[in-house]
Write a protein that holds these residues in place. Structure first.
Motif, PDB file in Angstrom:
ATOM      1  N   THR A 120      11.185  21.336 -23.119  1.00  0.00           N
ATOM      2  CA  THR A 120      11.148  20.436 -24.266  1.00  0.00           C
ATOM      3  C   THR A 120      10.102  20.877 -25.286  1.00  0.00           C
ATOM      4  OG1 THR A 120       9.522  18.933 -23.249  1.00  0.00           O
ATOM      5  CG2 THR A 120      11.858  18.508 -22.808  1.00  0.00           C
ATOM      6  N   ARG A 121       9.262  21.868 -24.903  1.00  0.00           N
ATOM      7  CA  ARG A 121       8.224  22.353 -25.808  1.00  0.00           C
ATOM      8  C   ARG A 121       8.505  23.780 -26.293  1.00  0.00           C
ATOM      9  NH1 ARG A 121       5.627  19.972 -21.528  1.00  0.00           N
ATOM     10  NH2 ARG A 121       4.783  21.915 -20.676  1.00  0.00           N
ATOM     11  N   PHE A 122       9.694  24.281 -25.961  1.00  0.00           N
ATOM     12  CA  PHE A 122      10.083  25.609 -26.460  1.00  0.00           C
ATOM     13  C   PHE A 122      10.221  25.583 -27.976  1.00  0.00           C
ATOM     14  CE2 PHE A 122      12.476  27.258 -22.429  1.00  0.00           C
ATOM     15  CZ  PHE A 122      11.279  27.266 -21.743  1.00  0.00           C
ATOM     16  N   TYR A 123      10.244  26.779 -28.571  1.00  0.00           N
ATOM     17  CA  TYR A 123      10.495  26.868 -30.014  1.00  0.00           C
ATOM     18  C   TYR A 123      11.836  26.207 -30.342  1.00  0.00           C
ATOM     19  CZ  TYR A 123      11.387  28.818 -34.618  1.00  0.00           C
ATOM     20  OH  TYR A 123      11.672  28.949 -35.952  1.00  0.00           O
ATOM     21  N   ALA A 124      12.869  26.570 -29.542  1.00  0.00           N
ATOM     22  CA  ALA A 124      14.156  25.871 -29.626  1.00  0.00           C
ATOM     23  C   ALA A 124      14.156  24.824 -28.527  1.00  0.00           C
ATOM     24  CB  ALA A 124      15.316  26.844 -29.452  1.00  0.00           C
ATOM     25  N   LYS A 125      13.678  23.638 -28.867  1.00  0.00           N
ATOM     26  CA  LYS A 125      13.461  22.593 -27.869  1.00  0.00           C
ATOM     27  C   LYS A 125      14.774  22.177 -27.201  1.00  0.00           C
ATOM     28  CE  LYS A 125       9.482  20.699 -30.352  1.00  0.00           C
ATOM     29  NZ  LYS A 125       9.489  21.779 -31.368  1.00  0.00           N
ATOM     30  N   LYS A 126      14.697  21.920 -25.888  1.00  0.00           N
ATOM     31  CA  LYS A 126      15.867  21.509 -25.130  1.00  0.00           C
ATOM     32  C   LYS A 126      15.793  20.024 -24.779  1.00  0.00           C
ATOM     33  CE  LYS A 126      17.068  25.921 -22.987  1.00  0.00           C
ATOM     34  NZ  LYS A 126      17.467  26.593 -21.727  1.00  0.00           N
ATOM     35  N   LEU A 127      16.937  19.376 -24.835  1.00  0.00           N
ATOM     36  CA  LEU A 127      17.029  17.966 -24.443  1.00  0.00           C
ATOM     37  C   LEU A 127      17.018  17.890 -22.915  1.00  0.00           C
ATOM     38  CD1 LEU A 127      17.631  15.195 -25.926  1.00  0.00           C
ATOM     39  CD2 LEU A 127      20.001  15.554 -25.207  1.00  0.00           C
ATOM     40  N   PRO A 128      16.186  17.023 -22.303  1.00  0.00           N
ATOM     41  CA  PRO A 128      16.140  16.921 -20.846  1.00  0.00           C
ATOM     42  C   PRO A 128      17.025  15.779 -20.321  1.00  0.00           C
ATOM     43  CG  PRO A 128      14.193  15.903 -21.790  1.00  0.00           C
ATOM     44  CD  PRO A 128      15.076  16.300 -22.944  1.00  0.00           C
ATOM     45  N   GLU A 148       6.854   5.521 -14.769  1.00  0.00           N
ATOM     46  CA  GLU A 148       6.293   6.441 -15.760  1.00  0.00           C
ATOM     47  C   GLU A 148       6.869   7.856 -15.653  1.00  0.00           C
ATOM     48  OE1 GLU A 148       3.668   6.656 -12.154  1.00  0.00           O
ATOM     49  OE2 GLU A 148       4.551   5.053 -13.350  1.00  0.00           O
ATOM     50  N   GLU A 149       7.543   8.186 -14.567  1.00  0.00           N
ATOM     51  CA  GLU A 149       8.162   9.502 -14.412  1.00  0.00           C
ATOM     52  C   GLU A 149       9.648   9.483 -14.783  1.00  0.00           C
ATOM     53  OE1 GLU A 149       7.431  10.701 -10.422  1.00  0.00           O
ATOM     54  OE2 GLU A 149       5.268  10.947 -10.717  1.00  0.00           O
ATOM     55  N   ALA A 150      10.098   8.412 -15.389  1.00  0.00           N
ATOM     56  CA  ALA A 150      11.518   8.262 -15.724  1.00  0.00           C
ATOM     57  C   ALA A 150      11.983   9.343 -16.693  1.00  0.00           C
ATOM     58  CB  ALA A 150      11.766   6.885 -16.336  1.00  0.00           C
ATOM     59  N   PRO A 151      13.209   9.832 -16.533  1.00  0.00           N
ATOM     60  CA  PRO A 151      13.747  10.832 -17.455  1.00  0.00           C
ATOM     61  C   PRO A 151      14.182  10.176 -18.758  1.00  0.00           C
ATOM     62  CG  PRO A 151      15.426  10.236 -15.867  1.00  0.00           C
ATOM     63  CD  PRO A 151      14.171   9.520 -15.452  1.00  0.00           C
ATOM     64  N   PRO A 152      14.213  10.921 -19.862  1.00  0.00           N
ATOM     65  CA  PRO A 152      14.714  10.354 -21.120  1.00  0.00           C
ATOM     66  C   PRO A 152      16.177   9.961 -21.026  1.00  0.00           C
ATOM     67  CG  PRO A 152      13.461  12.363 -21.524  1.00  0.00           C
ATOM     68  CD  PRO A 152      13.669  12.275 -20.051  1.00  0.00           C
ATOM     69  N   PHE A 153      16.970  10.765 -20.277  1.00  0.00           N
ATOM     70  CA  PHE A 153      18.392  10.487 -20.086  1.00  0.00           C
ATOM     71  C   PHE A 153      18.724  10.630 -18.608  1.00  0.00           C
ATOM     72  CE2 PHE A 153      17.962  11.925 -24.412  1.00  0.00           C
ATOM     73  CZ  PHE A 153      18.781  11.058 -25.126  1.00  0.00           C
ATOM     74  N   MET A 206       7.014   9.852 -18.303  1.00  0.00           N
ATOM     75  CA  MET A 206       8.323  10.356 -18.730  1.00  0.00           C
ATOM     76  C   MET A 206       8.473  11.804 -18.293  1.00  0.00           C
ATOM     77  SD  MET A 206      11.181   9.571 -20.384  1.00  0.00           S
ATOM     78  CE  MET A 206      10.850   8.123 -21.399  1.00  0.00           C
ATOM     79  N   TRP A 207       9.596  12.137 -17.661  1.00  0.00           N
ATOM     80  CA  TRP A 207       9.874  13.510 -17.241  1.00  0.00           C
ATOM     81  C   TRP A 207       9.904  14.408 -18.481  1.00  0.00           C
ATOM     82  CZ3 TRP A 207      15.119  16.020 -17.139  1.00  0.00           C
ATOM     83  CH2 TRP A 207      15.054  17.298 -16.576  1.00  0.00           C
ATOM     84  N   ASN A 208       9.038  15.425 -18.482  1.00  0.00           N
ATOM     85  CA  ASN A 208       8.861  16.238 -19.679  1.00  0.00           C
ATOM     86  C   ASN A 208       8.784  17.711 -19.281  1.00  0.00           C
ATOM     87  OD1 ASN A 208       8.362  16.830 -22.402  1.00  0.00           O
ATOM     88  ND2 ASN A 208       6.136  16.763 -22.093  1.00  0.00           N
ATOM     89  N   PRO A 209       9.934  18.349 -18.974  1.00  0.00           N
ATOM     90  CA  PRO A 209       9.912  19.759 -18.579  1.00  0.00           C
ATOM     91  C   PRO A 209       9.430  20.649 -19.701  1.00  0.00           C
ATOM     92  CG  PRO A 209      12.155  19.035 -18.994  1.00  0.00           C
ATOM     93  CD  PRO A 209      11.294  17.807 -19.044  1.00  0.00           C
ATOM     94  N   VAL A 210       8.918  21.821 -19.325  1.00  0.00           N
ATOM     95  CA  VAL A 210       8.351  22.737 -20.314  1.00  0.00           C
ATOM     96  C   VAL A 210       9.381  23.109 -21.388  1.00  0.00           C
ATOM     97  CG1 VAL A 210       8.919  24.812 -18.985  1.00  0.00           C
ATOM     98  CG2 VAL A 210       6.985  24.845 -20.586  1.00  0.00           C
TER      99      VAL A 210
END
Length: 204
Positions: A7-15, A60-65, A1-5
Motif C-alpha cells: 500500500t506504500r509502493f509508488y504504484a500503491k496497491k489496494l489491500p 484494530e487489525e481489521a482489513p480495509p476490505f 488496520m491491516w496495512n501491507p507494504v
C-alpha cells in the motif's frame, strides 16, 4: 488496520482479505481475479467456526476490505458438520446465524462483501453493520457464480480507478438483472439499484 507494504509502493496497491469457508475453489478464483487488477490479497482458509470468528473480530487489525467466500442459507453462513473435538457452539445445524455474527463482529472501517446466497437479507446486513464496518454488500437472493465474479470484477475495477465504495457498488450492481440483487448497507440506510440503473434507498 491491516496495512501491507504494497500500500506504500509508488504504484500503491489496494489491500483485500478473503475468507474462504468450506470450499476454497471460489476464493482462489476471486484471489486470482483481484490480483489481475493489481490488488494485494490475503487469503484466510477457514477450518473451523472459531477461525472465522477470529477473522471478523480483528478490531484494530481489521482489513480495509474483506470478501467472504461461502455458501449461505437465509442470511446465515453454512459451515457443515465437524468431528466432536471441534467447538461448534456458534453454529445451529451447521449454520452460523446473523445473531451470532452480530455478537462477534468487530471490524471498524472495513468494507465487507459477502458472496453467500441470500447474505444480503436485512437480518444479515444489520448483523454485520453491528461491527462498526464502513459498508456491507451482498445479494439478497441466490445468484450464480458467474454473476458473483462479474460483480466483484466491476466493483474492484472501479475502486482501483479511484471511485468511492458507493459509486463502485452502483456501477457493478447496474450491470444486469442479477447484479441488481446486490444490496448496499451503510450506516444511514439500505440501498439497491433500480431497473433504470440508479441507486435508491430501500429503508433507513
Amino acid at each position: 488496520m491491516w496495512n501491507p507494504v504494497d500500500t506504500r509502493f509508488y504504484a500503491k496497491k489496494l489491500p483485500v482479505a478473503i475468507a474462504a469457508i468450506d470450499d476454497s475453489s471460489e476464493a482462489n478464483f476471486i484471489r486470482t481475479l483481484l490480483e489481475q487488477l493489481n490488488i494485494v490479497t490475503l487469503l484466510h482458509t477457514i477450518g473451523t467456526p472459531n477461525d472465522f470468528l477470529q477473522v471478523i473480530s480483528q478490531e484494530e487489525e481489521a482489513p480495509p476490505f474483506l470478501v467472504i467466500s461461502a455458501h449461505g442459507d437465509q442470511g446465515g453462513l453454512i459451515f457443515g458438520e465437524y468431528i466432536d473435538e471441534i467447538d461448534v457452539s456458534s453454529l445451529q445445524d451447521g449454520v452460523m446465524t446473523p445473531s451470532t455474527i452480530a455478537e462477534a463482529i468487530r471490524l471498524p472501517g472495513t468494507v465487507v462483501i459477502n458472496t453467500a446466497c441470500s447474505a444480503g437479507v436485512k437480518e444479515a446486513g444489520v448483523a454485520f453493520m453491528k461491527g462498526e464496518i464502513q459498508a456491507y454488500i451482498a445479494a439478497d437472493e441466490d445468484v450464480t457464480g458467474e454473476t458473483t465474479a462479474l460483480f466483484l470484477m466491476h466493483f474492484f475495477h472501479q475502486l482501483v480507478k479511484g471511485r468511492s465504495v458507493e459509486d463502485a457498488w452502483e456501477h457493478a450492481a447496474a450491470y444486469d438483472e442479477e447484479s441488481r440483487l446486490y444490496r448496499l448497507y451503510l450506516r444511514e440506510g439500505i440501498y439497491k439499484v433500480a431497473d433504470d440503473g440508479k441507486k435508491i434507498r430501500i429503508e433507513e
